[in-house]
Design a protein around this motif. Structure first.
Motif, PDB file in Angstrom:
ATOM      1  N   ASN A 238       0.902  -0.963  -0.049  1.00  0.00           N
ATOM      2  CA  ASN A 238      -0.227   0.408  -0.514  1.00  0.00           C
ATOM      3  C   ASN A 238       0.664   1.149   0.091  1.00  0.00           C
ATOM      4  N   ASN A 239       2.117   1.510  -0.765  1.00  0.00           N
ATOM      5  CA  ASN A 239       2.758   2.154  -0.235  1.00  0.00           C
ATOM      6  C   ASN A 239       2.590   3.505  -1.419  1.00  0.00           C
ATOM      7  N   PRO A 240       1.719   4.385  -0.476  1.00  0.00           N
ATOM      8  CA  PRO A 240       1.381   5.836  -1.364  1.00  0.00           C
ATOM      9  C   PRO A 240       2.880   5.995  -2.483  1.00  0.00           C
ATOM     10  N   ASP A 241       3.389   6.273  -2.219  1.00  0.00           N
ATOM     11  CA  ASP A 241       4.271   6.886  -3.455  1.00  0.00           C
ATOM     12  C   ASP A 241       4.730   5.864  -4.448  1.00  0.00           C
ATOM     13  N   ALA A 242       4.343   4.795  -4.753  1.00  0.00           N
ATOM     14  CA  ALA A 242       4.782   3.199  -5.277  1.00  0.00           C
ATOM     15  C   ALA A 242       3.823   3.882  -5.995  1.00  0.00           C
ATOM     16  N   ARG A 243       2.231   3.668  -5.514  1.00  0.00           N
ATOM     17  CA  ARG A 243       0.715   4.065  -6.165  1.00  0.00           C
ATOM     18  C   ARG A 243       1.588   5.166  -7.875  1.00  0.00           C
ATOM     19  N   LEU A 244       1.365   6.171  -6.655  1.00  0.00           N
ATOM     20  CA  LEU A 244       0.804   7.868  -7.472  1.00  0.00           C
ATOM     21  C   LEU A 244       2.571   7.477  -8.310  1.00  0.00           C
ATOM     22  N   ILE A 245       3.546   6.826  -8.498  1.00  0.00           N
ATOM     23  CA  ILE A 245       4.893   6.809  -9.139  1.00  0.00           C
ATOM     24  C   ILE A 245       4.239   5.738 -10.225  1.00  0.00           C
ATOM     25  N   GLN A 246       3.465   4.945 -10.669  1.00  0.00           N
ATOM     26  CA  GLN A 246       2.714   4.111 -11.377  1.00  0.00           C
ATOM     27  C   GLN A 246       1.878   4.557 -11.873  1.00  0.00           C
ATOM     28  N   ALA A 247       0.900   5.595 -11.144  1.00  0.00           N
ATOM     29  CA  ALA A 247      -0.234   6.629 -11.711  1.00  0.00           C
ATOM     30  C   ALA A 247       0.599   7.207 -12.391  1.00  0.00           C
ATOM     31  N   GLU A 248       1.172   8.323 -12.535  1.00  0.00           N
ATOM     32  CA  GLU A 248       1.897   9.123 -13.492  1.00  0.00           C
ATOM     33  C   GLU A 248       2.705   8.064 -14.719  1.00  0.00           C
ATOM     34  N   GLU A 249       3.100   7.523 -14.369  1.00  0.00           N
ATOM     35  CA  GLU A 249       3.630   6.216 -15.719  1.00  0.00           C
ATOM     36  C   GLU A 249       1.818   5.699 -16.400  1.00  0.00           C
TER      37      GLU A 249
END
Length: 847
Positions: A238-249
C-alpha cells in the motif's frame, strides 16, 4: 534569505563532532502486535489502532518516540490536524528544531502559510541565538531544512551543510534522504539517485529511499523502474509513493481508469492526499468526467485552499496529451491560486511557446527562471530561443518559417512551396480551416531541435514534432548527408497540423501518426513507413492486431522496433479505412473526436461498423500487405536470437527471397546476365519494401553498370529514385547520366529528388540550374545561380557572368549592366565580364 551566521552553524556541527551526542531512541514494548510491523507492511489502520491503544496507556507522560510516531502515522493516514497538534505540543515541551520542521511542513500542507513562515523565521533565529541548539544530527539536519525553507541556495545546502553532516555522521540515513530530495527537487536526478543509493546501502528496505530512487528512475526513463517498484510494493503493498509513481506512468500511456483506481487506493488510506487528488483529477479530465473532476477540486480546496497541485497536474497531463491550449488555461488557474508556483509558471511558458505565443512564452519562462534557476528545461529553452532570434524568418499569410540564415538560401523557397501545396490540398480534403500562421522551425542542430520541442537534448530518433500550430524539425544539416528526406518529414508533420487542429488535439496518437504516414504515401509512394524485415519477428500472421490494439504500440512499446511497427500498422489502418469507407467517413470521425468522442468509437460510428467487422476488414488488408514477410527466412524468437549471437544473419538463411538473391549471384558468376536479372526482379517482387544497400534493385543497377549497359542502368535508376526516398547516390548518378544524354526534364526531376535529401549539394544545384536554362526557364535558372553565388564566397566567376546573361534574358538590362560593371571593377582583365558588359550595353532597355 541567505544564511550569514556561518560561525554559529559551524560551531553547532563541531559540537556534534566533539560530543557525539545522539539521542537515544525510546522504545515501548508492544501489546498484542508491534504497530511498527503493521505500519511497515502497509496496514495503516491496524498500526494506528495499536499505537493509539499503546499511547492511551500512559496517563501523564507519553514517551517521546511514541508521540513522534503517532504524529508521523497520523500524517500518512490524513489526520493532519491531529498531527499538527502533537507537533505543537512537542515544540512547546522539547523545543527541538526537527519538531519545528515537521510542524512547518504540515502547516504548509494544510495551507496555513503565514504561520509556517513565522515558525521558520523564529526557528532559525532561535537556533543561532546564543547557540541554542542541541548538538544532535537531527537538529543539524533540521537547521539545513529550515535554511532551505528560508531561501538558502540549494547548492549551498548540499555542498556545505549536507556534505559536512554526512562526513561526520556517514551512517545517518535521514541526511541522505533529505539530500536526495533537495537534489531531486532541483532537477539533479543522477545526484539524487546517488544519495538514495547511499541510504539503501545502510537500510536496504527503507521505503522513503526506495520511493525516492524510483522517482529518479521515472524522470530519467530508467528501465530499472519496474523492478524497483516491485521491490517496494513487496515490502509495502500500500505504499502511496509507489502507487502514485505508477499512476504517473499510466497517465502518460493513456490508461486513465487504472490511474483513478490507483489514486482511489491511496485516498482510501489518506483522503487528504493532495498528490493523489491531483493525479486523479488529471485522469478524470482526460476521461472527460467533469462531474467527478469538480468533486476532486472541492475536496482539495476544502483541505488546502491555497494549493494549486490539482490545477497544475491537470494542465501538465493535458499538455502531455497535446491539448496545449487547455493545459495553458489550467496553468493560468494554478498561478491565480499560487502566483509563485515555479512548476506551473515553467509549464505555462512551455505551453505558450507550443501554441505559437512566442513573446508571452519567453516572458513567462524568463520569470520562471528568475525564481527557479536550476530548471534545466527552462534554461535550455531560453538558450534555444536566443538562437532562434538569429534565424531567418520567412513570413506569409499562411506560414511563418524560421531556419538558420546560412540554410535559408537553400531551403527557404522549397519549404514554403511544399507547405503551400500541402495546405491547399488538405484544407479541402479534410474540410478544415487551419489557424494561421502555422509556425515551422527548422534546426541545423539536433539538440536545439529537441530542446525546442521537449526541453531536453538527445533522442536522435526524432526527426520532427508537431504541436498543432507549430512544427519543429531537423534540417538535413543536422544529420549525415543522405540520412533524412526533409520533404517527407515536413509533409508528415504538416498533416499532424491538419488532424490535430480538426480534432482540437483530442485524437489518439496512433491515429494521428497513422494518417500522417498514409498521407505521406499518397503524396509520394516512396515515403511513409516501409515493411521492415525486423517486423517479421514482431508480427504473428495468425493473430494480427485489431484497431483497439494499435494504441499500445505508441503508449507502451516493448522495443523501438515495436514503435516503428506501430507507425506501419497505423498507416495501414488509415489506408484501409479510407479505401473501405471513404474520406468523408474519416472526416466525420475526426469531427466526432473533436467533439469529445473516443477515437475508436468515432471511427466505428462513422464507418457504421462494429469493432469485429472493422477488425476483420483490417486484418484481411494486413494479410495482403504483410505477405512479403512470408518470403523471408522464418523469424527467430527474440530469446533465441539473444542466446545465439553466432546465428547466421537473416540475409544468409534460406527463404524464397534469399534463394532468389543467391540464384542471381550464381548466375552472375556464370556470366548469365539475363538469368541474373530475372532472379533479381523475382527477389524484388517477393519483398519490394527492402531498401537496404544490398536490395535487389541496387544489385541490378550495379550489374548493368559493371557490364556497360547504360540504357538499362538508367532505367533501373529511375525505378530506384521512385521507390527509395533516401536514394541520394542514385538520384545524383541518374541526373548526371540524363545531363549527358540531354534529357533536361529528367535532370530537373532527378535533382529535385536529390534536393529533398541533400539540398546543400552544389553540384546538384549547378546541374539543376543548367536544366532550367535548357528548358528556357531563365527565372528559375537565375534563382539557382544566385543561390550558388550566395552559397560560396569564392564561387566561380562563371556564375557571375551567367547571372548577367540571365538578367538580360529576363529583360532586366539595367541590372545586367550594373552587375557587369561591378564585376569588371573587381576583375578589370576578366574577358568574359567585358563581353557580358558589351552585350548588355548593346541590349535595349527594359520598358
Amino acid at each position: 534569505m541567505r544564511f550569514v551566521c556561518r560561525p554559529a552553524w559551524f560551531l553547532a556541527l563541531m559540537g556534534l563532532c566533539a560530543t557525539g551526542m545522539i539521542r537515544a531512541q525510546e522504545t515501548a514494548a508492544p501489546t498484542v502486535r508491534d504497530y511498527r510491523t503493521a505500519w511497515r507492511a502497509g496496514d495503516y489502520a491496524e498500526a494506528a489502532r495499536l499505537l493509539d491503544a499503546l499511547v492511551s496507556g500512559y496517563e501523564h507522560f507519553v514517551p517521546l518516540s511514541l508521540s513522534e510516531d503517532q504524529a508521523k502515522l497520523y500524517t500518512e493516514i490524513g489526520r493532519i490536524d491531529e498531527a499538527i497538534t502533537i507537533y505543537e505540543t512537542l515544540v512547546r515541551r522539547y523545543g527541538e528544531l526537527y519538531h519545528r520542521v515537521e510542524l512547518v511542513e504540515l502547516l504548509r500542507y494544510r495551507g496555513r502559510l503565514e504561520e509556517a513562515s513565522q515558525i521558520v523565521a523564529d526557528a532559525i533565529s532561535y537556533a543561532l541565538r546564543d547557540g541554542k541548539m542541541g548538538f544532535t544530527e537531527e537538529n543539524w539536519l533540521a537547521l539545513s531544512q529550515l535554511s532551505e525553507m528560508g531561501g538558502e541556495n540549494p547548492k549551498d545546502i548540499l555542498n556545505a551543510r549536507m556534505k559536512s553532516l554526512i562526513s561526520v555522521r556517514p551512517d545517518f540515513v535521514p541526511a541522505y534522504l533529505y539530500a536526495g530530495s533537495v537534489a531531486y527537487r532541483n532537477y539533479g536526478y543522477a545526484q539524487a539517485a546517488n544519495y538514495f543509493d547511499q541510504a539503501l546501502l545502510l537500510e536496504p528496505e527503507n521505503q522513503e529511499a526506495l520511493a525516492g530512487l524510483a522517482r529518479c528512475y521515472a524522470r530519467s526513463s530508467d528501465p530499472r523502474l519496474e523492478a524497483l517498484l516491485k521491490a517496494l510494493t513487496q515490502i509495502n503493498p500500500n505504499n502511496p509513493d509507489a502507487r502514485l509513481i505508477q499512476a504517473e506512468e499510466l497517465l502518460a500511456s493513456d490508461q486513465f481508469q487504472e490511474v483513478v483506481a490507483l489514486c482511489d487506493a491511496v485516498l482510501g488510506i489518506n483522503a487528504n492526499h493532495l498528490d493523489a487528488l491531483a493525479l486523479k483529477g488529471a485522469a478524470l479530465f482526460l476521461l472527460d468526467d467533469t462531474e467527478s473532476l469538480e468533486r476532486v477540486f472541492e475536496i482539495s480546496k476544502a483541505f488546502n485552499p491555497v494549493s494549486c497541485r490539482a490545477e497544475y497536474q491537470v494542465g501538465r497531463f493535458a499538455s502531455l496529451h497535446y491539448r496545449f491550449a487547455e493545459g495553458a488555461a489550467w496553468q493560468e488557474k494554478a498561478l491565480s491560486i499560487d502566483p509563485a508556483n515555479r512548476d506551473a509558471k515553467a509549464q505555462l511558458g512551455l505551453d505558450q511557446l507550443r501554441l505559437g505565443n512566442n513573446e508571452a512564452g519567453r516572458a513567462t519562462l524568463e520569470a520562471a527562471f528568475q525564481t527557479d534557476p536550476y530548471n534545466v528545461q527552462v534554461f535550455n529553452m531560453l538558450e534555444v530561443l536566443d538562437s532562434l532570434e538569429k534565424f531567418e524568418r520567412l513570413s506569409s499569410p499562411n506560414f511563418e518559417v524560421h531556419l538558420p540564415e546560412k540554410e535559408a538560401v537553400f531551403l527557404g523557397g522549397e519549404v514554403r512551396a511544399l507547405l503551400e501545396e500541402a495546405i491547399a490540398r488538405y484544407e479541402t480534403a479534410y474540410a478544415v480551416t487551419l489557424a494561421r500562421p502555422v509556425a515551422v522551425q527548422i534546426f541545423d542542430d539536433h539538440d536545439e531541435f529537441m530542446v525546442r520541442s521537449v526541453g531536453l537534448p538527445g533522442n536522435p530518433g526524432h526527426l520532427g514534432i508537431c504541436f498543432g500550430q507549430l512544427v519543429t524539425m531537423d534540417s538535413p544539416g543536422a544529420r549525415k548527408p543522405g540520412a533524412m528526406n526533409w520533404e517527407s518529414v515536413l509533409w508528415h508533420e504538416f498533416v499532424h497540423c491538419v488532424t490535430l487542429q480538426k480534432t482540437k488535439n483530442r485524437m489518439a496518437r496512433w491515429l494521428s501518426e497513422g494518417i500522417s504516414v498514409y498521407e505521406e504515401t499518397r503524396r509520394n509512394p516512396a515515403w511513409g513507413q516501409a515493411l521492415e524485415p525486423e517486423f517479421a519477428a514482431l508480427i504473428d500472421m495468425e493473430a494480427l492486431p485489431g484497431m483497439g490494439e494499435l494504441g499500445g504500440y505508441f503508449t507502451n512499446p516493448e522495443t523501438p522496433g515495436h514503435l516503428m511497427l506501430g507507425y506501419f500498422l497505423a498507416g495501414e489502418l488509415a489506408s484501409c479505412y479510407v479505401a473501405q469507407y471513404g474520406q468523408a467517413a474519416l472526416n466525420a470521425a475526426l469531427d466526432a473526436i473533436g467533439a469529445g468522442e473516443k477515437t475508436e468509437i468515432a471511427l466505428l460510428n462513422a464507418a457504421q461498423k462494429s469493432a469485429e467487422e472493422l477488425d476483420a476488414v483490417f486484418r484481411e488488408h494486413l494479410r495482403t500487405r504483410c505477405a512479403p514477410l512470408q518470403n523471408l527466412p522464418p523469424a527467430l524468437p527474440v530469446a533465441d536470437a539473444t542466446a545465439l549471437p553466432e546465428l547466421t544473419p537473416w540475409m544468409e538463411r534460406p527463404s524464397r527471397f534469399t534463394n532468389a538473391l543467391a540464384a542471381a549471384a550464381a548466375a552472375v558468376e556464370a556470366g548469365d546476365l539475363t538469368s541474373a536479372e530475372t532472379y533479381l526482379r523475382e527477389a524484388h517482387a517477393l519483398y519490394p519494401d527492402y531498401r537496404a544497400h544490398d536490395a535487389p534493385l541496387y544489385r541490378l543497377v550495379q550489374l548493368h553498370k559493371d557490364h556497360g549497359k547504360a540504357a538499362e542502368q538508367e532505367a533501373v535508376l529511375r525505378e530506384i529514385v521512385a521507390w527509395d526516398h533516401l536514394a541520394l547516390h542514385a538520384a545524383k548518378e541518374l541526373a548526371g547520366m540524363q545531363a549527358a544524354l540531354g534529357d533536361w526534364e529528367g535532370v530537373q526531376e532527378s535533382t529535385a529528388l536529390a534536393r529533398a535529401i541533400d539540398p546543400f549539394d552544389l553540384e546538384m544545384l549547378a546541374l539543376r540550374k543548367d536544366a532550367f536554362r535548357h528548358l528556357n526557364d531563365p527565372a528559375s535558372a537565375l534563382a539557382l545561380v544566385e543561390r550558388l553565388i550566395a552559397a560560396a564566397p569564392a564561387a566561380p566567376l562563371s556564375h557571375e557572368v551567367e547571372r548577367i546573361h540571365l538578367l538580360r534574358a529576363l529583360g532586366r538590362t539595367s541590372e545586367a549592366r550594373h552587375a557587369a560593371v561591378r564585376l569588371l571593377e573587381a576583375y578589370p582583365q576578366f574577358a568574359a565580364a567585358q563581353d557580358a558588359l558589351l552585350e548588355a550595353v548593346g541590349a535595349p532597355d527594359e520598358s
